[in-house]
Design a protein around this motif. Structure first.
Motif, PDB file in Angstrom:
ATOM      1  N   ASP A 160      14.736 -12.767  31.693  1.00  0.00           N
ATOM      2  CA  ASP A 160      15.478 -13.544  30.980  1.00  0.00           C
ATOM      3  C   ASP A 160      16.112 -12.664  29.818  1.00  0.00           C
ATOM      4  O   ASP A 160      17.276 -12.843  29.246  1.00  0.00           O
ATOM      5  N   SER A 161      15.610 -11.422  29.535  1.00  0.00           N
ATOM      6  CA  SER A 161      16.210 -10.537  28.464  1.00  0.00           C
ATOM      7  C   SER A 161      17.113  -9.781  29.411  1.00  0.00           C
ATOM      8  O   SER A 161      18.052  -9.131  28.892  1.00  0.00           O
ATOM      9  N   GLY A 162      16.555  -9.615  30.755  1.00  0.00           N
ATOM     10  CA  GLY A 162      17.537  -8.918  31.453  1.00  0.00           C
ATOM     11  C   GLY A 162      18.961  -9.329  31.673  1.00  0.00           C
ATOM     12  O   GLY A 162      19.946  -8.675  31.696  1.00  0.00           O
ATOM     13  N   THR A 163      19.045 -10.642  31.941  1.00  0.00           N
ATOM     14  CA  THR A 163      20.469 -11.082  32.306  1.00  0.00           C
ATOM     15  C   THR A 163      21.181 -11.132  30.847  1.00  0.00           C
ATOM     16  O   THR A 163      22.534 -10.760  30.841  1.00  0.00           O
ATOM     17  N   ILE A 164      20.522 -11.175  29.554  1.00  0.00           N
ATOM     18  CA  ILE A 164      21.109 -10.924  28.362  1.00  0.00           C
ATOM     19  C   ILE A 164      21.719  -9.434  28.167  1.00  0.00           C
ATOM     20  O   ILE A 164      22.797  -9.357  27.861  1.00  0.00           O
ATOM     21  N   LEU A 165      20.811  -8.433  28.609  1.00  0.00           N
ATOM     22  CA  LEU A 165      21.196  -7.153  28.431  1.00  0.00           C
ATOM     23  C   LEU A 165      22.377  -6.964  29.489  1.00  0.00           C
ATOM     24  O   LEU A 165      23.009  -5.897  29.099  1.00  0.00           O
ATOM     25  N   ALA A 166      22.324  -7.462  30.670  1.00  0.00           N
ATOM     26  CA  ALA A 166      23.370  -7.194  31.374  1.00  0.00           C
ATOM     27  C   ALA A 166      24.884  -7.513  30.808  1.00  0.00           C
ATOM     28  O   ALA A 166      25.986  -6.839  30.923  1.00  0.00           O
ATOM     29  N   ASN A 167      24.784  -8.625  30.169  1.00  0.00           N
ATOM     30  CA  ASN A 167      26.230  -9.147  29.541  1.00  0.00           C
ATOM     31  C   ASN A 167      26.109  -8.249  28.564  1.00  0.00           C
ATOM     32  O   ASN A 167      27.600  -7.933  28.409  1.00  0.00           O
TER      33      ASN A 167
END
Ligand SMILES: Cc1cc2nc3c(=O)[nH]c(=O)nc-3n(C[C@H](O)[C@H](O)[C@H](O)COP(=O)(O)O)c2cc1C
Length: 511
Positions: free
Chosen positions: A198-205
């Motif tokens: 869930d931090s990965g999807t934030i970081l992708a954005n």
């Protein structure tokens, strides 16, 4: 031995939190809705500093921003409040509100397991044009910052990262944290994986938006955990820092003032909280205790290259600039939402190819630019025009898919994705798998964090690429060993890290 080097801890956690048909069907865990944690961290005693709400899009096409986000943008920009507001909104802000009979459900810019939103963002900055130096928390609920400490504390992050080069020059640093209970309420000990998902999807954005704004940004996972947690005033039994993102390049950092304790009141999340010792154990085992450990940890892993395609190769055909949709990254993030049902219709090979080309490198302290990714993408093709249905592995260097096994695998895809309809109905399912042994050999237990995070950032990019292409997508959880078995012998010994399904969204089934 340094705790991080004793990698038994990772195997124990990873094995202990695998889903299998047996573990899921015998689970006694019931969701206690009376004790559901708040999806926000709220500091009732601190004054909100409202963030500007004018969020004009950059105009940069999403697919272009995604492709370029593999490299760190060059530039000297000093972020101001307006730019920070855009970054925060499009990575972790509220983008959608859905009313229901008992209230309103708030959805965010990035997907999150169970919509439980356990990831918070903090900001540590120098004096910016319209924000004084300090340590801040981003409140998604009211789109405001709150100052936790006043003064320039970046030096503490330089110390904690053992002089990491981007941190040492960044005027502002964002930090992702997770409050475990906000996710473990539903997912129990598996929530530690979700910290990185869930931090990965934030970081992708975030990386796509910083790229569109030409703001240098890099993901930094090597730091002395205790020092960062103390700076943010986190209680590490409950909430921990996961990754730092230095922003900008033109602001040398001096020594930080003394970091005293912080005792700030926060709104209780729920009536009571449950500890999952397996989470604390893997987090402690993957922590770094001093600067010398951080300096030695940083760098790249040498992961054996994928063997050249032995099965039939299918060249990919990404859309060219003229053909590709041009919706801006901000428009695409604003309309993203996980598909709740897919129509069983084919996507084109061009769409799949373009989506896959969004998977790429990450400017990070655990990689060398242009180096091999820790994860490989394995795909179940259910319905893609121009490709026989079957299982494939993606060869990014050859821009090709290698056919592993031809066949109709909708039922198997559904089974692997916890017997849900979504992966069976999707046009394609992209699984990220890593060979954990060499990753742990190089990075110790902390390699588990970065393998999960890398997969999730690329999973988040796939999500965005799908929406840029007018398709739908959803993250999914999976039966771990069944995934490896399905793609074996090619995937023998690898571990499943992340799964994204792509396809044409359909209306929900009635009832
Ligand atoms: C890593 C990951 C795994 C997910 N797993 C599932 C799943 O197994 N089943 C499902 O229906 N949704 C799954 N989701 C979708 C989330 O439920 C969804 O992101 C969340 O409800 C927020 O909604 P939104 O993505 O539409 O903003 C997953 C999302 C992520 C990021």
């Amino acid at each position: 031995m340094e705790t991080n080097r004793d990698v038994e801890a990772t195997w124990e956690y990873h094995e202990g939190t695998k889903h299998s048909f047996q573990s899921v069907h015998s689970s006694q865990h019931l969701l206690d809705f009376e004790n559901q944690p708040l999806p926000f961290k709220i500091y009732p005693g601190l004054e909100p500093i409202p963030l500007p709400r004018e969020l004009e899009p950059s105009g940069v096409p999403a697919l272009e921003a995604l492709a370029a986000s593999a490299a760190e943008p060059e530039g000297e920009r000093l972020p101001d409040l307006k730019l920070l507001a855009r970054l925060l909104h499009y990575s972790a802000g509220i983008t959608k509100r859905i009313r229901h009979p008992h209230g309103e459900m708030l959805f965010r810019a990035a997907s999150c397991t169970g919509a439980l939103y356990h990831i918070d963002l903090y900001l540590v900055c120098a004096d910016l044009p319209d924000l004084e130096a300090g340590v801040y928390h981003f409140g998604a609920h009211d789109f405001a910052l709150r100052q936790l400490r006043r003064g320039d504390f970046r030096g503490e992050l330089v110390r904690a990262t053992a002089d990491e080069s981007a941190v040492s020059l960044a005027p502002a640093i964002l930090i992702c944290s997770s409050t475990f209970w906000r996710n473990s309420w539903k997912y129990q000990a598996r929530a530690y994986r979700h910290c990185f998902w869930d931090s990965g999807t934030i970081l992708a954005n975030l990386l796509a938006v910083t790229t569109a704004r030409r703001l240098p940004a890099r993901v930094v996972c090597g730091f002395v955990d205790d020092w960062v947690n103390r700076l943010l005033g986190l209680e590490p039994q409950r909430e921990v820092a996961l990754a730092l993102v230095p922003l900008g390049h033109n602001s040398p950092v001096g020594q930080a003032p003394k970091v005293g304790p912080l005792a700030l009141e926060t709104t209780p999340l729920s009536r009571s909280e449950v500890d999952y010792p397996a989470i604390q154990a893997i987090h402690e085992a993957s922590s770094l205790a001093e600067g010398a450990q951080v300096a030695a940890w940083r760098g790249a892993a040498s992961v054996a290259p994928l063997a050249p395609p032995a099965g039939r190769p299918f060249p990919l055909r990404p859309l060219n600039d003229r053909e590709a949709p041009h919706d801006s990254i901000e428009e695409v993030i604003s309309r993203r939402g996980s598909s709740r049902r897919f129509a069983r219709q084919p996507i084109s090979l061009e769409q799949l190819s373009t989506a896959l080309s969004s998977i790429g490198g990450i400017a990070a302290d655990f990689r060398q630019s242009g180096g091999r990714l820790l994860n490989d993408a394995y795909i179940i093709v259910n319905a893609v025009e121009g490709l026989p249905p079957g299982s494939y592995v993606y060869h990014p260097d050859e821009s090709a898919l290698e056919l592993l096994r031809e066949g109709e695998f909708r039922d198997e895809a559904g089974d692997l994705g916890l017997e849900q309809a979504l992966p069976a109905d999707a046009s394609a399912n992209v699984f990220f798998l890593t060979d954990l042994a060499p990753v742990l050999e190089r990075f110790g237990n902390r390699g588990y964090r970065v393998a999960q995070l890398e997969a999730a950032i690329n999973g988040g990019r796939l999500y965005l690429a799908a929406y840029a292409l007018g398709l739908g997508a959803t993250g999914l959880t999976f039966y771990d060993d069944a995934v490896t078995d399905f793609f074996s012998p090619h995937a023998e010994g690898k571990s499943a890290m992340f799964l994204v399904a792509l396809g044409h969204p359909a209306r929900r089934r009635p009832g």
